[in-house]
Design a protein around this motif. Structure first.
Motif, short mmCIF file in Angstrom:
data_model
loop_
_atom_site.label_atom_id
_atom_site.label_comp_id
_atom_site.label_asym_id
_atom_site.label_seq_id
_atom_site.Cartn_x
_atom_site.Cartn_y
_atom_site.Cartn_z
N TYR A 69 0.83 -1.20 0.00
CA TYR A 69 0.00 0.00 0.00
C TYR A 69 0.87 1.26 0.00
O TYR A 69 0.62 2.21 -0.75
N ILE A 70 1.89 1.26 0.87
CA ILE A 70 2.78 2.44 0.95
C ILE A 70 3.49 2.67 -0.37
O ILE A 70 3.64 3.80 -0.83
N VAL A 71 3.93 1.57 -1.00
CA VAL A 71 4.59 1.70 -2.32
C VAL A 71 3.64 2.31 -3.33
O VAL A 71 4.02 3.18 -4.13
N GLY A 102 -0.69 17.90 6.88
CA GLY A 102 -0.29 16.54 7.25
C GLY A 102 -1.42 15.76 7.90
O GLY A 102 -1.62 14.57 7.62
N ILE A 103 -2.17 16.44 8.79
CA ILE A 103 -3.32 15.78 9.44
C ILE A 103 -4.35 15.36 8.39
O ILE A 103 -4.92 14.27 8.44
N GLY A 104 -4.57 16.28 7.42
CA GLY A 104 -5.51 15.96 6.34
C GLY A 104 -5.07 14.72 5.56
O GLY A 104 -5.89 13.85 5.22
N TYR A 105 -3.78 14.63 5.26
CA TYR A 105 -3.23 13.48 4.54
C TYR A 105 -3.40 12.20 5.37
O TYR A 105 -3.76 11.14 4.84
N VAL A 106 -3.11 12.28 6.67
CA VAL A 106 -3.23 11.10 7.54
C VAL A 106 -4.66 10.59 7.59
O VAL A 106 -4.93 9.39 7.50
N TYR A 162 -6.99 11.09 5.34
CA TYR A 162 -7.31 10.52 4.03
C TYR A 162 -6.73 9.11 3.89
O TYR A 162 -7.41 8.18 3.41
N ILE A 163 -5.47 8.95 4.35
CA ILE A 163 -4.82 7.65 4.22
C ILE A 163 -5.52 6.59 5.07
O ILE A 163 -5.74 5.46 4.63
N ILE A 164 -5.91 6.97 6.30
CA ILE A 164 -6.64 6.03 7.17
C ILE A 164 -7.96 5.62 6.52
O ILE A 164 -8.32 4.44 6.48
N TYR A 165 -8.69 6.61 5.99
CA TYR A 165 -9.95 6.33 5.31
C TYR A 165 -9.73 5.42 4.11
O TYR A 165 -10.48 4.45 3.88
N ASP A 166 -8.68 5.72 3.34
CA ASP A 166 -8.39 4.95 2.14
C ASP A 166 -7.99 3.50 2.50
O ASP A 166 -8.36 2.55 1.80
N ILE A 197 -8.96 1.81 5.21
CA ILE A 197 -10.17 1.09 5.64
C ILE A 197 -10.99 0.65 4.43
O ILE A 197 -11.48 -0.49 4.35
N LYS A 198 -11.14 1.56 3.47
CA LYS A 198 -11.91 1.24 2.27
C LYS A 198 -11.24 0.14 1.46
O LYS A 198 -11.89 -0.78 0.95
N MET A 199 -9.90 0.24 1.36
CA MET A 199 -9.17 -0.78 0.61
C MET A 199 -9.28 -2.14 1.28
O MET A 199 -9.45 -3.17 0.63
N LYS A 200 -9.19 -2.15 2.64
CA LYS A 200 -9.30 -3.42 3.37
C LYS A 200 -10.67 -4.05 3.17
O LYS A 200 -10.80 -5.26 2.99
N ASN A 201 -11.72 -3.23 3.19
CA ASN A 201 -13.07 -3.76 2.95
C ASN A 201 -13.20 -4.37 1.56
O ASN A 201 -13.81 -5.42 1.38
N MET A 202 -12.59 -3.71 0.58
CA MET A 202 -12.61 -4.24 -0.79
C MET A 202 -11.85 -5.56 -0.87
O MET A 202 -12.32 -6.52 -1.49
N CYS A 203 -10.69 -5.61 -0.23
CA CYS A 203 -9.89 -6.84 -0.26
C CYS A 203 -10.61 -7.99 0.44
O CYS A 203 -10.59 -9.13 -0.04
N ASP A 204 -11.29 -7.68 1.57
CA ASP A 204 -12.05 -8.71 2.29
C ASP A 204 -13.18 -9.24 1.43
O ASP A 204 -13.45 -10.45 1.40
N GLN A 205 -13.87 -8.34 0.72
CA GLN A 205 -14.96 -8.76 -0.14
C GLN A 205 -14.46 -9.63 -1.29
O GLN A 205 -15.06 -10.65 -1.63
N LEU A 206 -13.34 -9.23 -1.86
CA LEU A 206 -12.75 -10.02 -2.95
C LEU A 206 -12.30 -11.39 -2.44
O LEU A 206 -12.44 -12.41 -3.13
N GLU A 207 -11.77 -11.44 -1.21
CA GLU A 207 -11.33 -12.70 -0.62
C GLU A 207 -12.53 -13.62 -0.37
O GLU A 207 -12.45 -14.83 -0.58
N ARG A 208 -13.64 -13.04 0.08
CA ARG A 208 -14.85 -13.84 0.28
C ARG A 208 -15.36 -14.40 -1.04
O ARG A 208 -15.89 -15.51 -1.11
#
Length: 329
Positions: A5-7, A45-49, A51-55, A57-68
Motif C-alpha cells: 500500500y505504501i509503495v 499533514g493531518i488531512g493526509y493522515v 485521508y490515508i486512514i480512510y483509504d 479502511i476502504k481498501m481493506k473492505n474491498m480486499c475482504d470482499q474479494l477474498e470472500r
C-alpha cells in the motif's frame, strides 16, 4: 499488504513533501513567520493522515470482499466491490464482459457436447442391432456344423469396443448411474470368463479360478466392465500359457497372466488416456482407453488398481477393494 500500500501511495506522499517544501520556500522568499507556515504544514499533514486512514479502511473492505468471493463455489454469487473511480469502473466493466463471454462460450460448448453425446449414444445402440443379428446367424451356422470360432472371436471384440465407447460416454457425464450394493466378485469373474470362453478356446490358454469370497460394496455393472477389460488385456497379450484369477486377501482380487509383460518405463503411464506403450505400438492392438476407463471407474467406486509386470514373464493386476466401503449400509 501495508508495504504494498505504501509503495502504491508513494506519489501522494511525494506530493505532500513537495507542497510542504513549497510552503517553506514561499516563507523564506517573503520572510513570513515560520510558525504560521509550520502550522499550515501540520494541518495539511493531518488531512493526509485522515485521508490515508480512510483509504486504508476502504481498501481493506474491498480486499475482504474479494477474498470472500474466492471462497464462493457458485460463480454467480460473486459480487465485485463498488468502484471508487472511473479506472476501477472500467476494469469492472471489462471483467463483467469477459465473464459474460465465458458463460456464452461454455453454453455453446455444452450444447455441442450434448449433441455429440446423443449422437454417439444413438450410434452405439444402433450398431448393437446388427451385432446381435450376426451373432444369431453365427449360431445357426454352428448348429449346421460350420466352424465359426474365428468369426465369433472377432464379433466379441467388436462388441467389446462398442461397449467401451458407451462406457466412455457415460463416464464423461457429471453424474454416473452407480448402484452401490454388496456384490459377489466370484459371480462377476465367472461371467467374464464365460464371455471370453471362445478366445480361451481359440488361443488354447488355460484358465484357473481359485475360490473367491470377496463381497465388497460396489456397482456390479461397472465392476463387471473393469474385470472384463483387464481379462481382455490378459488374453490380448498372452499367446500361450495360463491366466489365473484368485483372491490375494479378503480385500484384493488378482488377475495374473503369463503374457509378454509390460516394459518398466510404460508401467507408470498405462492408465493415461490414449497411452498405448511399446506393446500397443508393436502389436497394433491397444486403444489406450480400456485401462484409463478402468482406473477412473474404480476411483469413483472407492477402489484401487495397481499393475505389476515383467517383460516375457507376465503381468499381475490387483484390484483392491476399500474395507471402509464394506460398512456403508
Amino acid at each position: 499488504m501495508w508495504r504494498k500500500y505504501i509503495v502504491n501511495q508513494k506519489w501522494k506522499l511525494l506530493h505532500f513533501v513537495v507542497i510542504s517544501a513549497l510552503f517553506l520556500f514561499v516563507q523564506w522568499l517573503y520572510n513570513q513567520p515560520l510558525d504560521s507556515v509550520l502550522y499550515s504544514i501540520q494541518l495539511l499533514g493531518i488531512g493526509y493522515v485522515v485521508y490515508i486512514i480512510y483509504d486504508i479502511i476502504k481498501m481493506k473492505n474491498m480486499c475482504d470482499q474479494l477474498e470472500r468471493n474466492r471462497e464462493q463455489k457458485n460463480i454467480d454469487e460473486i459480487f465485485l466491490p463498488t468502484a471508487r473511480n472511473e479506472v476501477e469502473c472500467c476494469y469492472q466493466q471489462m471483467i463483467e464482459y469477459i465473464f459474460e463471454e465465458k458463460k456464452k462460450r461454455e453454453k455453446e460448448f455444452l450444447s455441442r457436447y450434448e449433441n455429440q453425446r446423443e449422437y454417439y449414444t444413438q450410434w452405439v445402440h444402433q450398431i448393437k442391432t446388427p451385432i446381435s443379428a450376426m451373432q444369431l446367424l453365427l449360431k445357426e451356422k454352428e448348429l449346421q456344423g460350420i466352424s465359426t470360432t474365428d468369426m465369433e472371436a472377432e464379433m466379441l471384440k467388436i462388441e467389446q469396443y462398442v461397449d467401451m465407447v458407451l462406457q466412455y460416454i457415460r463416464m464423461e457425464e457429471v453424474t454416473t448411474d452407480f448402484v452401490l450394493q454388496s456384490v459377489n466378485v466370484a459371480t462377476i469373474v465367472k461371467q467374464a470368463v464365460k464371455k471370453f470362453a471362445i478366445i480361451f478356446f481359440q488361443k488354447k490358454i488355460e484358465i484357473s479360478i481359485d475360490t473367491i469370497e470377496i463381497n465388497p460394496i460396489s456397482d456390479e455393472k461397472w465392476l463387471s466392465f473393469v474385470i472384463e477389460q483387464i481379462l481382455s488385456n490378459s488374453l490380448k497379450y498372452t499367446q500361450a500359457g495360463k491366466i489365473s484369477i484368485y483372491e490375494e486377501d479378503k480385500y484384493t482380487l488378482v488377475i495374473e497372466d503369463t503374457g509378454i509383460g509390460i516394459p518398466k518405463e510404460d508401467i507408470k503411464r498405462i492408465f493415461e488416456k490414449g497411452y498405448t506403450g511399446w506393446n500397443g505400438r508393436e502389436y497394433k492392438k491397444a486403444s489406450g482407453i480400456g485401462l484409463f476407463l478402468s482406473k477412473k471407474i474404480l476411483e469413483k467406486l472407492g477402489h484401487h488398481i495397481e499393475v505389476e509386470s515383467k517383460v516375457k514373464k507376465g503381468t499381475k493386476v490387483r484390484i483392491r477393494f476399500s474395507g471402509k466401503e464394506w460398512n456403508m449400509f
